[in-house]
Design an enzyme around this catalytic site. Structure first.
Site, PDB file in Angstrom:
ATOM      1  N   ILE A  66      33.549 156.849 -17.974  1.00 49.70           N
ATOM      2  CA  ILE A  66      34.558 156.758 -19.040  1.00 49.70           C
ATOM      3  C   ILE A  66      35.937 157.198 -18.556  1.00 49.70           C
ATOM      4  O   ILE A  66      36.949 156.877 -19.185  1.00 49.70           O
ATOM      5  CB  ILE A  66      34.148 157.597 -20.270  1.00 49.70           C
ATOM      6  CG1 ILE A  66      33.986 159.070 -19.903  1.00 49.70           C
ATOM      7  CG2 ILE A  66      32.875 157.042 -20.903  1.00 49.70           C
ATOM      8  CD1 ILE A  66      33.830 159.995 -21.105  1.00 49.70           C
ATOM      9  N   GLY A  72      22.051 156.050 -21.348  1.00 47.62           N
ATOM     10  CA  GLY A  72      20.828 156.428 -20.653  1.00 47.62           C
ATOM     11  C   GLY A  72      20.290 157.783 -21.049  1.00 47.62           C
ATOM     12  O   GLY A  72      19.199 158.155 -20.640  1.00 47.62           O
ATOM     13  N   LYS A 131      33.921 170.607 -26.087  1.00 51.60           N
ATOM     14  CA  LYS A 131      33.600 169.669 -27.167  1.00 51.60           C
ATOM     15  C   LYS A 131      34.499 169.923 -28.384  1.00 51.60           C
ATOM     16  O   LYS A 131      34.902 168.982 -29.074  1.00 51.60           O
ATOM     17  CB  LYS A 131      32.127 169.806 -27.562  1.00 51.60           C
ATOM     18  CG  LYS A 131      31.151 169.424 -26.467  1.00 51.60           C
ATOM     19  CD  LYS A 131      31.170 167.944 -26.150  1.00 51.60           C
ATOM     20  CE  LYS A 131      30.305 167.151 -27.091  1.00 51.60           C
ATOM     21  NZ  LYS A 131      30.201 165.718 -26.689  1.00 51.60           N
ATOM     22  N   ILE A 169      29.700 162.071 -30.610  1.00 49.75           N
ATOM     23  CA  ILE A 169      28.573 162.988 -30.746  1.00 49.75           C
ATOM     24  C   ILE A 169      29.027 164.359 -30.267  1.00 49.75           C
ATOM     25  O   ILE A 169      29.256 164.567 -29.079  1.00 49.75           O
ATOM     26  CB  ILE A 169      27.353 162.524 -29.924  1.00 49.75           C
ATOM     27  CG1 ILE A 169      27.048 161.055 -30.199  1.00 49.75           C
ATOM     28  CG2 ILE A 169      26.159 163.415 -30.208  1.00 49.75           C
ATOM     29  CD1 ILE A 169      26.739 160.727 -31.620  1.00 49.75           C
ATOM     30  N   LYS A 220      27.487 173.889 -30.809  1.00 53.79           N
ATOM     31  CA  LYS A 220      28.053 174.876 -29.889  1.00 53.79           C
ATOM     32  C   LYS A 220      29.576 174.839 -29.886  1.00 53.79           C
ATOM     33  O   LYS A 220      30.228 175.708 -29.297  1.00 53.79           O
ATOM     34  CB  LYS A 220      27.501 174.647 -28.487  1.00 53.79           C
ATOM     35  CG  LYS A 220      26.009 174.937 -28.382  1.00 53.79           C
ATOM     36  CD  LYS A 220      25.451 174.603 -27.016  1.00 53.79           C
ATOM     37  CE  LYS A 220      23.972 174.990 -26.927  1.00 53.79           C
ATOM     38  NZ  LYS A 220      23.124 174.274 -27.910  1.00 53.79           N
ATOM     39  N   ALA A 276      28.406 159.075 -26.783  1.00 54.48           N
ATOM     40  CA  ALA A 276      27.410 160.116 -26.526  1.00 54.48           C
ATOM     41  C   ALA A 276      27.491 160.662 -25.111  1.00 54.48           C
ATOM     42  O   ALA A 276      26.767 161.608 -24.775  1.00 54.48           O
ATOM     43  CB  ALA A 276      26.003 159.563 -26.780  1.00 54.48           C
ATOM     44  N   GLY A 324      12.907 167.739 -27.028  1.00 58.25           N
ATOM     45  CA  GLY A 324      12.461 166.930 -25.900  1.00 58.25           C
ATOM     46  C   GLY A 324      13.553 166.314 -25.059  1.00 58.25           C
ATOM     47  O   GLY A 324      13.261 165.582 -24.123  1.00 58.25           O
ATOM     48  N   SER A 325      14.834 166.582 -25.376  1.00 56.97           N
ATOM     49  CA  SER A 325      15.899 166.001 -24.563  1.00 56.97           C
ATOM     50  C   SER A 325      15.948 166.681 -23.203  1.00 56.97           C
ATOM     51  O   SER A 325      15.470 167.806 -23.032  1.00 56.97           O
ATOM     52  CB  SER A 325      17.251 166.145 -25.264  1.00 56.97           C
ATOM     53  OG  SER A 325      17.582 167.506 -25.421  1.00 56.97           O
TER      54      SER A 325
END
Length: 621
Positions: free
Chosen positions: A350, A298, A429, A413, A417, A371, A459-460
């Site tokens: 998850i 999503g 991450k 993904i 950073k 993701a 735009g995210s």
């Protein structure tokens, strides 16, 4: 169903009657023209006798070339050719009738030639008239009747600009009237397209403003470089014009958007990057016919991955997300795109160790694009346990599950950073990358673990662009952390496409880094957005510097000191191979960090992360 059949039958009869009338009228006039409007009595009977044969032949040819199952109000070049071939074939059949000894049913050759020309003209004229009625009258009524036409300029006298001008001229009900073209190609100057003249370069427009009264400009240059589009748009906006644009080239090529779908220019258009060339054949071999799972479906990247993966025809696309509203949105989009039978939305976390194994057993995914993540730097900085829990532990558990169930490839993904991190989000991450590298190094599975890093996505959700838009709409100020802060940006489709390309290149254990181009100064981005909105920086909207937040960097980095940069087969993708073994760090993190997750303070958790990730520079409260 019965009603639709009755309507179809009625339309068929009406079309048949109209076509028969056109054929009869053209054939009658053909005799008159051939004999100078003095048809002898013996030819009067011949004309009537042959008419019935000609009528049958022409109607059969029109049926063969699909002229009875087409919508009459739509007429274009392909329709013209089909109609032309039908009429030509019918004329040839009438000539053939004379050659095989049935001359009494074939008119004189002069009559036949005149009839071919007249019927072609009449049929085309009839169809064009219907199209004009639909476009200029019916469409205008749907838009609310007559409108005052706004005079516009189109920048770009290529195929896209010509198509847009044609569409707007044929549908005046939209309220736009193209009056000039502007283009960089001097060879086009002085020429006309659909009656609209190419007057010069875009920079010439301010000189013509008073003479032609243009207030709106449409950029029709979908293949132009972002640099050139930026130059044109900013100069026009500063000149007081309202500037709009066409969809991007990839949207036009894929059919997701039409040329006539004009929209306001967004900052994404100015920061856009050159089109990425993908090895579609290799990606198709990787995905086609398989069961593919996308976690975080999503989200911005997850959703775009779903859109692009669906085009490569997997047998099933599993769209997994714990946020029901965003998952519903992407599911509806896929259904509207005709992919409803392909996709399977799955509401799941998850970290759920009961539901996730069930889903693996039930659907048997073969490729996983992971993701799902907590990605907001400042939010995660204040609750590091959640960042580690979701981003690090969640990724490890999902990857182990993938290995146990024989998944062929697991693609995570990641983020830039994670490179020499200064934030908990980046460190979490990086720890997830270490876990995957350790799983790959253990070599107990055929699963390929692949990691892909890239920068900010235009735009995210949570990125600076939506925040700046909201601040500008509220009248400012626009808040920037520091005058020198820079970030790398990618478009969402570009990032998703390169992720799939990297998944094809991966052999297992690699960290791929996407070419993110040149970094962008955030203050420059803020200025461009203010100007695009029609305001002046400092006068209408103020820019306010508020200082870096905990965990934020002035600039993003591209690689760790212990990583070696290697090229790949794709020019926009680099491969990093770490210089140390990740298994020891992964095992220590599992033993020491995961057990202490909700038992120690935020600063103590950051200190534990530092022991695993030596390049991490934590911010202590």
């Amino acid at each position: 169903m019965q009603l639709s059949k009755d309507v179809f039958s009625y339309r068929l009869l009406v079309t048949l009657a109209i076509y028969a009338g056109i054929i009869t009228a053209c054939f009658y006039v053909s005799y008159e023209v051939r004999f100078d409007f003095s048809v002898l009595p013996e030819y009067q009977g011949e004309r009537l006798r042959i008419l019935w044969v000609l009528l049958g032949v022409k109607l059969i040819c029109l049926v063969l070339f699909g002229q009875f199952d087409t919508m009459l109000t739509y007429f274009s070049i392909p329709d013209f050719f089909r109609l032309g071939w039908a009429l030509l074939l019918s004329a040839l059949l009438m000539v053939a009738m004379r050659l095989i000894g049935h001359g009494e049913y074939s008119p004189p050759r002069g009559v036949l030639l005149i009839d071919l020309l007249l019927s072609g003209t009449a049929f085309c004229g009839f169809r064009v008239a219907l199209r004009l009625y639909r476009e200029r009258i019916v469409f205008g009524r749907r838009l609310g009747g007559a409108r005052i036409e706004e005079r516009i300029a189109i920048v770009g006298a290529g195929d896209a600009g010509a198509s847009l001008a044609n569409d707007l001229l044929n549908t005046p009900g939209r309220g736009f009237k193209p009056v000039i073209f502007l283009d960089d190609d001097s060879a086009k100057y002085g020429q006309s397209i659909h009656g609209v003249q190419v007057v010069g370069a875009p920079e010439k427009l301010p000189l013509l403003k008073q003479a032609i009264g243009i207030q709106r400009v449409i950029i029709a240059m979908p293949s132009a470089s972002a640099k050139r589009v930026r130059e044109i748009v900013l100069s026009l906006v500063q000149g007081g014009y309202k500037v709009e644009t066409l969809p991007a080239l990839e949207e036009l090529a894929s059919g997701r958007a039409r040329v006539s779908r004009i929209r306001p220019v967004e900052v994404e258009d100015l920061l856009g990057r050159e089109e990425v060339s993908l090895d579609s054949t290799a990606i198709r071999r990787f995905i086609e016919g398989g069961v593919v799972m996308v976690t975080g479906a999503g989200g911005s990247i997850g959703g775009e991955l779903c859109r692009q993966i669906a085009r490569y025809n997997p047998s099933r696309l599993l769209m997994l997300d714990q946020a029901e509203p965003s998952l519903f949105v992407i599911e509806q989009e896929m259904i509207e795109a005709g992919m409803g039978a392909l996709v399977q939305p799955l509401v799941a976390d998850i970290l759920d160790q009961q539901r996730m194994p069930y889903l693996f057993k039930r659907f048997k995914p073969e490729v996983i694009f992971h993701a799902a993540a907590h990605k907001h730097v400042y939010l995660m900085e204040r609750q590091p346990a959640e960042a580690i829990h979701n981003n690090s532990i969640g990724t490890r558990l999902l990857a182990q599950m993938a290995a146990e169930h024989g998944v062929a490839a697991f693609v995570m993904i990641s983020t830039d950073k994670a490179i020499n991190p200064t934030s908990v989000m980046g460190a979490s991450k990086r720890l997830a990358e270490i876990h995957l590298q350790a799983l790959q190094a253990n070599n107990h599975t055929a699963t390929k673990f692949i990691m892909v890093r890239f920068g900010n996505v235009l735009g995210s959700s949570g990125s600076v662009i939506p925040i700046f838009k909201k601040q500008i709409a509220s009248g400012g100020p626009v808040t920037v952390t520091h005058a020198d802060v820079t970030r790398y940006f990618m478009t969402i489709p570009e990032a998703a496409g390169l992720v799939m390309q990297a998944s094809v290149l991966g052999k297992g254990g690699e960290i791929f880094v996407l070419d993110m181009g040149q970094p962008v100064r955030i203050v420059d981005l803020a200025c461009q957005m203010i100007e695009l909105s029609g305001f002046k920086v400092g006068e209408d909207i103020e820019i306010k510097f508020i200082g870096l937040k905990p965990g934020e960097k002035l600039y993003e980095e591209l690689q760790h000191l212990d990583e070696h940069h290697l090229p790949t087969a794709h020019p926009r993708i680099m491969r990093f191979v770490p210089g140390n073994d990740a298994r020891e760090g992964s095992a220590w993190a599992i033993a020491e960090i995961e057990g202490a997750l909700y038992k120690v303070s935020n600063n103590e958790l950051k200190a534990l992360l530092k022991k695993v990730i030596s390049e991490y520079t934590p911010f202590f409260d």
